[in-house]
Design a protein around this motif. Sequence first.
Motif, PDB file in Angstrom:
ATOM      1  N   ASP A  15       0.593  -1.249  -0.340  1.00 24.94           N
ATOM      2  CA  ASP A  15       0.478  -0.091  -0.079  1.00 24.94           C
ATOM      3  C   ASP A  15       0.888   0.749  -0.224  1.00 24.94           C
ATOM      4  N   ARG A  16       2.101   1.126   0.497  1.00 22.20           N
ATOM      5  CA  ARG A  16       3.418   1.896   0.419  1.00 22.20           C
ATOM      6  C   ARG A  16       3.678   2.381  -0.896  1.00 22.20           C
ATOM      7  N   LEU A  17       3.276   1.846  -2.374  1.00 22.66           N
ATOM      8  CA  LEU A  17       4.171   1.492  -3.231  1.00 22.66           C
ATOM      9  C   LEU A  17       3.158   2.974  -4.143  1.00 22.66           C
ATOM     10  N   PRO A  18       3.820   3.629  -4.710  1.00 21.32           N
ATOM     11  CA  PRO A  18       3.343   5.161  -6.239  1.00 21.32           C
ATOM     12  C   PRO A  18       2.097   4.668  -7.169  1.00 21.32           C
ATOM     13  N   GLY A  19       1.484   4.283  -7.077  1.00 23.69           N
ATOM     14  CA  GLY A  19       0.891   4.169  -8.906  1.00 23.69           C
ATOM     15  C   GLY A  19       1.141   3.198  -9.851  1.00 23.69           C
TER      16      GLY A  19
END
Length: 278
Positions: free
Chosen positions: A214-218
Amino acid sequence: MSDRPFASNTNANTIPIPTVRRVGMVNWIGVWTLYEKEVRRFLKVITQTVFAPVVTSLLFLAIFTLALQRSIELGGGISYAEFLAPGLVVMAMMQNAFANTSSSIMISKVQGNIVDVLMPPLGPGELLAAFALGGVTRGMIVGVSTVVTMSLAVGFHAAHWPVAIFFAVSASLAMALIGIAAGMWAEKFDHLSSVTNFVIQPLAFLSGTFYSIDRLPGIWNQLAHLNPFFYMIDGVRYGLIGWSDSDPLIGAAVLIVMNAILMALCYMLLKRGYKIRS
């Protein structure tokens, strides 16, 4: 006195006439024998096949917890050590389930005794079942040993044990099947190392073992959801501590479809005798 005192019908009456054993639709004795051979093979070197992965997982847990625990906040009352531990358990299970089947087939090919597996009356489905169950057994033994050992340092909530067991068995089965395919494809141990180093380890490390996706972007978050290893780890994590980055039902569906495809592939390879029949 005759020069042939034993020339009578006695031997014909006492020597049993060979009979053909009925195998039936499934050669259960053959499947069990091959499975037992696979299990005994890794239990003979249990220090290397079971104890070593447990120690390695504990070292990962200690190092990453000491280095990152203060900088990562997960919320929900979950510490970083609790989040990390299930991922390390699954990684150990996956690596050992893969190693068991791939090394068994590869060693038999290199030593030339693969014929001992091909000559008995075992069909491709029976060979597949015996090899795969051997890999699953090793994966589960390593997984249970790692959970028991880590529980001394990390508290597993045991939120959903049936879910954890399902995902653990499914993950071990998937890796055992991949190991069968890799072992048949490989012609030398360097080929197996390339599969481990360039496919399995990158997918395992990028599957949310050490961080929440969930911390990973896009797009990186979307790509993480395409990684089947993510669902293996996320499902076991949900079962052990109640934390999940995705819907466990979606993960279960992904693993069921994945294992069905891998079973069909391995069955086809074994039926053709791909690279194991001259």
